[in-house]
Design a protein around this motif. Structure first.
Motif, mmCIF file in Angstrom:
data_model
loop_
_atom_site.group_PDB
_atom_site.id
_atom_site.type_symbol
_atom_site.label_atom_id
_atom_site.label_comp_id
_atom_site.label_asym_id
_atom_site.label_seq_id
_atom_site.Cartn_x
_atom_site.Cartn_y
_atom_site.Cartn_z
ATOM 1 N N GLU A 179 51.367 7.188 50.726
ATOM 2 C CA GLU A 179 52.388 6.700 52.128
ATOM 3 C C GLU A 179 52.093 5.445 52.335
ATOM 4 O OE1 GLU A 179 49.712 8.955 51.671
ATOM 5 O OE2 GLU A 179 51.286 10.563 51.764
ATOM 6 N N ARG A 180 52.702 5.151 53.276
ATOM 7 C CA ARG A 180 53.122 3.071 53.625
ATOM 8 C C ARG A 180 52.353 2.510 52.125
ATOM 9 N NH1 ARG A 180 49.513 3.472 57.811
ATOM 10 N NH2 ARG A 180 48.363 4.920 57.795
ATOM 11 N N TYR A 225 49.201 -6.925 59.651
ATOM 12 C CA TYR A 225 49.803 -5.954 59.392
ATOM 13 C C TYR A 225 49.039 -5.134 58.220
ATOM 14 C CZ TYR A 225 52.379 -9.865 56.763
ATOM 15 O OH TYR A 225 52.382 -11.166 56.721
ATOM 16 N N GLU A 244 46.423 -3.039 56.165
ATOM 17 C CA GLU A 244 45.494 -2.399 56.388
ATOM 18 C C GLU A 244 44.128 -2.180 54.999
ATOM 19 O OE1 GLU A 244 44.625 2.679 56.775
ATOM 20 O OE2 GLU A 244 46.440 1.912 58.099
ATOM 21 N N LYS A 259 50.383 -1.351 57.982
ATOM 22 C CA LYS A 259 50.167 -0.230 59.188
ATOM 23 C C LYS A 259 51.343 0.424 59.534
ATOM 24 C CE LYS A 259 46.053 -2.876 60.396
ATOM 25 N NZ LYS A 259 45.596 -4.244 61.087
ATOM 26 N N GLU A 260 51.860 1.387 60.291
ATOM 27 C CA GLU A 260 52.604 1.392 61.024
ATOM 28 C C GLU A 260 53.053 -0.188 62.451
ATOM 29 O OE1 GLU A 260 54.321 3.685 60.040
ATOM 30 O OE2 GLU A 260 53.139 5.710 59.409
ATOM 31 N N PRO A 261 54.595 -0.147 62.269
ATOM 32 C CA PRO A 261 55.967 0.735 62.043
ATOM 33 C C PRO A 261 55.836 0.320 60.395
ATOM 34 C CG PRO A 261 56.100 -1.027 63.088
ATOM 35 C CD PRO A 261 54.579 -0.537 63.283
ATOM 36 N N PHE A 262 55.962 1.014 59.484
ATOM 37 C CA PHE A 262 55.720 0.935 58.255
ATOM 38 C C PHE A 262 57.054 0.313 57.860
ATOM 39 C CE2 PHE A 262 56.995 1.299 53.785
ATOM 40 C CZ PHE A 262 56.095 1.004 52.671
ATOM 41 N N ASP A 263 58.327 0.365 58.100
ATOM 42 C CA ASP A 263 59.335 -0.852 57.902
ATOM 43 C C ASP A 263 59.538 -1.828 58.367
ATOM 44 O OD1 ASP A 263 60.574 1.341 56.000
ATOM 45 O OD2 ASP A 263 62.024 2.452 58.391
ATOM 46 N N ASN A 289 56.533 -3.439 58.988
ATOM 47 C CA ASN A 289 56.169 -4.220 58.323
ATOM 48 C C ASN A 289 55.606 -4.655 56.792
ATOM 49 O OD1 ASN A 289 53.879 -4.730 60.573
ATOM 50 N ND2 ASN A 289 53.182 -2.187 60.453
#
Length: 771
Positions: free
Chosen positions: A449-450, A474, A476, A603-607, A609
């Protein structure tokens, strides 16, 4: 039979003909798309000249009783071995270099051009058409590149590229010496837009890996001479015999050569065979149901048209005349349906292309047009002769008196087939969708994920870039390693102190932050921090027969002792089409803390970032080949065949539901008309609307329930074949089959009740006025 009479006759049934055209258009379009995708699959590798003489070599291994393969990656010297073994029967043997090769730049930016390094016999062996060039001379020299037509156009604005130079991202300059025709997508060989000469790779250290043992990373192809009587098995025996004069088989470690026709490389894959079989069933079911639904609508209307047909027979019309009538009517319906199909394709071409993973130009390429033509001819022939044969055999005296009774068997049988097919495909779709959800969401032993993969080949020292990117808000986490577990690790053999092979394991070299970035679950210990440290997984420890604690144990890797600093949960390599493999994560040397790939958790929001990350690299490193690649896109690539099949099943299900509902509506309305006076008399005698609903619904259920049961059994059988492709299977498959069957039952009852309700509530006097 005059055309204007047939048209006039059809205009008198505008509603019925509109239903026919719409249902035929949707059904034939869906079945055509499925069959065109199938013809695309069956045309894999057909672009190569004289494919019946072209073979690919594979290798398989037996490691201490465990069989692996066959694999298309061979040892580097196998091509030379094959050429020597086959002798005069060989027209050509070629070995491909698909190790990391620097990309081609244009105006300082890396182009999307796929490259391979090839030898002088590549084009001759593969049977690829050349526009310009003499590869048997050119490809023996360093600094040479051949381009495809499209690559030459993209680089120079013209295919007149011979004599011009291209710059690579490592600073190398190559001279364009030849142009070859573009290759289609449906080839098993890696896509190629540019071919570097093999001697060019000497400066990149690839030649050292072309040896007899290890470094099995080289695809090898063989072409036999025209007229050669050498069989595939004879060629295999010759190559295998000569190969084993260099590599001796042992009881604990043996390898074998396979020679397979190029067309079997894709079509011989067991999972592809199963997928194609199921797609054949889908396409055939769609075509048959579309045709039978059309026949059902015609048969349901024959009671209204019986008098007109009877008059024609009284005036001398024979079976050929009646067949001609139905042929012209079916042809008109088909032409109107084709026009509607063209409109649908135009309006929804992006959705269709995305669903099937092909553009409309690829779907309807000239070499695939026999598929839609066959679909149309089947519909025209069956849609003509079934109703014509049925009606032509009925005596004129029976046409006016008993036809509505005689055609009920036909209608029920066709409705049975329709509902059974809807249940079958709906059940299969439920299983396919549940299985895809399982494999795409199942824990793989690492984080997906991400996550984003970065290519680090462009950097000699990426420390400055890494420090900068870590400071971005952005980001993590970031880690580095040689390989992405989604795409696979290198294979090595574990040997004991006597040099005997124990088992094959997967290995990758990692930096300390790799485990943290990918979220690999450590059961014991810590990440490796040096080149003689490693983390091993549960399957590795099991095969080594180690009891816990595992951390602190020692094993030998190429005669070098390696200390296990960490023990991790199993990692799923290459997706769930493969079994769990033993994995070793070796530490990088401290002086080389970075590896060829970077792994970033955003990090969120993934798209948003991810777009920020792409913008950062485009602005700060425009010439670097970093190519940020989302893990979810990689997963989509791995399971592209699964997604394509799921989408095909979805199209088939939607089309079949629509078509079958049309058939059910026609059947129910015909039954209402046939039994209208019976219903009225029952109501006069005190029957409530609920009684009428129950009476007619139970009549439909007598056909529907057995059909649902038959379709469900077929769905369970084919669904089991499908899920056998995967090492992880969704739980409770019976529940998904049951849900699909219940949904079909609710749909049938709901449609039937909606049609009957008006008649059940109307005044019975209206039905008895004529008596």
């Amino acid at each position: 039979m005059k055309l204007h009479y047939i048209i006039h006759s059809m205009l008198a049934q505008k509603g019925a003909n509109a239903i026919k055209i719409i249902s035929v258009a949707i059904g034939l379009l869906a079945s055509t798309l499925v069959f065109c995708r199938l013809t695309y699959n069956y045309s894999f590798d057909s672009c190569f000249r004289d494919t019946d003489r072209l073979y690919q070599l594979f290798m398989s291994y037996d490691i201490n009783g465990s069989h692996m393969g066959p694999f298309d990656s061979c040892v580097g010297k196998l091509g030379e071995c094959a050429y020597e073994a086959i002798g005069e029967d060989a027209e050509g043997v070629t070995t491909l270099d698909r190790l990391y090769l620097p990309g081609i730049l244009k105006d300082g930016r890396r182009m999307d051009i796929e490259v391979l390094a090839v030898d002088s016999l590549f084009f001759k062996t593969m049977g690829i058409d050349l526009i310009k060039g003499n590869p048997e001379v050119d490809m023996t020299l360093p600094g040479v590149v051949y381009l495809s037509q499209t690559a030459a156009q993209n680089l120079f604005g013209s295919s007149e590229a011979v004599g011009r130079s291209v710059n690579l991202e490592d600073g190398t300059t190559l001279m364009v010496k030849g142009i070859f025709k573009d290759l289609p997508k449906n080839i098993t060989m890696r896509r190629i837009d540019a071919a570097y000469s093999m001697p060019t790779t000497r400066d990149w250290g690839h030649y050292q890996l072309m040896r007899w043992g290890g470094s099995d990373s080289w695809p090898v192809y063989l072409r036999l001479k025209k007229g050669s009587t050498l069989t595939r098995e004879e060629a295999r025996e010759k190559i295998d015999r000569l190969y084993h004069t260099h590599i001796e088989n042992r009881e604990d470690n043996s390898s074998y050569i396979h020679v397979e026709p190029i067309r079997d490389t894709y079509l011989g894959n067991p999972s592809i065979k199963r997928m194609n079989l199921i797609m054949w069933i889908l396409g055939s079911a769609l075509l048959v149901i579309t045709t039978l639904n059309y026949v059902l609508i015609i048969i349901s209307s024959l009671s209204q048209r019986a008098k007109g047909i009877g008059i024609h027979k009284c005036c001398g019309a024979d079976g050929r005349t009646i067949t001609g009538m139905f042929f012209m009517e079916t042809l008109i319906i088909l032409l109107c349906a084709i026009a509607l199909m063209a409109v649908i394709l135009t309006l929804f071409s992006p959705i269709i292309s995305k669903t099937l993973g092909l553009s409309l130009a690829e779907i309807f390429a000239p070499r695939h047009l026999f598929a839609p033509l066959g679909v149309m001819l089947f519909f025209l022939a069956t849609g003509t002769f079934l109703p014509a044969r049925l009606f032509a055999k009925i005596p004129v005296s029976h046409v006016f008196r008993r036809f509505t009774v005689r055609n009920r068997g036909w209608k029920r049988n066709i409705l049975f087939i329709q509902i059974a097919c809807v249940t079958f495909i709906g059940s299969l779709l439920a299983v396919v969708n549940a299985q895809y959800a399982e494999i795409s969401g199942h824990d793989m032993g690492f984080r997906t994920e991400r996550m984003v993969q970065l290519r680090m080949y462009s950097f000699d020292d990426p420390s400055a870039m890494v420090a900068d990117i870590k400071s971005k808000p952005y980001i993590e986490r970031i880690g580095f390693g040689e390989s992405n577990p989604l795409l696979g690790f290198s294979g090595e053999n574990m040997v004991d102190n006597q040099g005997r092979s124990l088992f094959n394991f997967r290995v990758s070299w990692i930096a300390p932050d790799y485990i943290d970035a990918l979220g690999i679950n450590l059961i014991e210990g810590r990440e490796p921090r040096d080149g003689d440290e490693a983390v091993v997984t549960e399957e590795f420890a099991r095969l080594m027969k180690w009891k816990r604690p595992v951390a602190g144990r020692i094993f030998n890797y190429y005669d070098k002792p390696v200390k296990v600093t960490g023990f991790a949960r199993d990692i799923q390599i290459n997706g769930f089409a493969n079994d769990i493999k033993p994995v070793v994560l070796m530490g990088n040397e401290p002086e080389n803390p970075y590896s060829s790939l970077g792994f970033v958790k955003l990090k969120e929001p993934f798209d948003e970032n991810f777009r920020n990350l792409q913008k950062y690299f485009a602005e700060n490193y425009p010439t670097a080949d970093i190519s940020p690649w989302r893990f979810d896109e990689i997963t989509g690539e791995i399971y592209s065949d699964v997604v394509m099949f799921r989408n095909s099943a979805l199209i088939a299900t939607i089309a079949l539901i629509f078509i079958s509902l049309m058939g059910l509506v026609g059947f129910t309305r015909d039954e209402l008309q046939r039994r209208s006076k019976e219903i009225a008399i029952r109501k006069v005698n005190g029957a409530a609307p609920g009684d009428i609903l129950g009476l007619l619904t139970s009549d439909v259920l007598k056909t529907s329930l057995p059909a649902i049961a038959a379709g469900l059994l077929a769905g369970i059988y084919v669904g089991h074949i499908w899920v056998s492709n995967f090492s992880v299977r969704t739980q409770g498959l019976w529940l998904w089959h049951a849900v699909a069957a219940i949904c079909v039952l609710i749909l049938v009852i709901g449609c039937t009740v909606a049609i009957i309700r008006r008649t059940a509530n109307e005044n019975p006097v209206n039905r008895l006025k004529s008596e």
